[in-house]
Design an enzyme around this catalytic site. Structure first.
Site, PDB file in Angstrom:
ATOM      1  CD  GLU A 148      -4.465   1.788  -2.896  1.00  0.00           C
ATOM      2  OE1 GLU A 148      -4.384   3.031  -2.890  1.00  0.00           O
ATOM      3  OE2 GLU A 148      -4.871   1.105  -1.934  1.00  0.00           O
ATOM      4  CG  ASP A 186      -1.031   3.322   5.949  1.00  0.00           C
ATOM      5  OD1 ASP A 186      -1.310   3.999   4.953  1.00  0.00           O
ATOM      6  OD2 ASP A 186      -1.058   3.763   7.117  1.00  0.00           O
ATOM      7  CG  ASP A 213      -1.855   1.162   1.260  1.00  0.00           C
ATOM      8  OD1 ASP A 213      -2.401   1.510   0.195  1.00  0.00           O
ATOM      9  OD2 ASP A 213      -2.052   1.743   2.345  1.00  0.00           O
TER      10      ASP A 213
END
Length: 194
Positions: free
Chosen positions: A68, A141, A7
């Site tokens: 991501e 996160d 992330d």
């Protein structure tokens, strides 16, 4: 299949490793956050992210890296930092020949919770449940990184079948075009010799 989910972020870059196959219980191998000081120079922050991800790659030896996909937000400065951290993660994987998959936030949310509009708390709760953890990983996160890895494990078989189908279609199209070209050439040659 062992997947490192990333992330991306400059201040906090979530990392999580999940192992398993679609349709079976998954196992969390590790989870954490690579942190960089907000007051450090950008180049030093990117270097810290790179060193942190390299450490995770060395320690956990994933077969895939799921990152991501960065999308436009209102805050351009945040998007730039996220995109730069994302590029560092992809570079680290590419350097080792590890395939990288990009997943949008809504794809990840939908895969893990069933809704592409789920909030961070819902994602954290489902990650906790799916990986049979005693508590949601903190910060968010870290939970998001695990969600990325889960999403990739669950989506990879379908993506592979789709890629194989596309490759087969392209090969068939190429063979058909080649056969048509050969027939056309033979016909043209026959016409000149007649």
């Amino acid at each position: 299949m062992r997947v490192l989910g990333v992330d991306p972020g400059l201040t906090r870059c979530g990392v999580g490793v999940v192992e398993g196959v679609a349709g079976r219980p998954l196992t969390m191998v590790g989870v954490g956050v690579v942190r960089t000081p907000a007051d450090a120079e950008l180049s030093h922050r990117l270097l810290a992210v790179e060193q942190g991800i390299e450490q995770w790659l060395d320690e956990h030896r994933p077969e895939f890296v799921a990152v991501e996909r960065v999308f436009a937000q209102h805050n351009v400065r945040t998007v730039m930092g996220t995109a730069q951290a994302s590029a560092v993660a992809m570079l680290c994987a590419a350097r080792r020949g590890i395939p990288v998959a990009l997943h949008t936030p809504s794809e990840v949310k939908a895969a893990v919770t069933g809704s592409g509009r789920a909030d961070k708390a819902q994602v954290g709760a489902m990650v906790t449940r799916l990986l049979r953890l005693s508590a949601p990983p903190k910060p968010a996160d870290a939970a998001d990184a695990l969600a990325l890895a889960i999403c990739h494990i669950w989506r990879a078989p379908a993506q592979n079948r789709l890629q194989q189908a596309v490759a087969q279609h392209q090969a068939h199209t190429a063979r058909t075009a080649h056969a048509a070209d050969a027939a056309h050439a033979a016909h043209a040659t026959k016409g000149r010799t007649a």
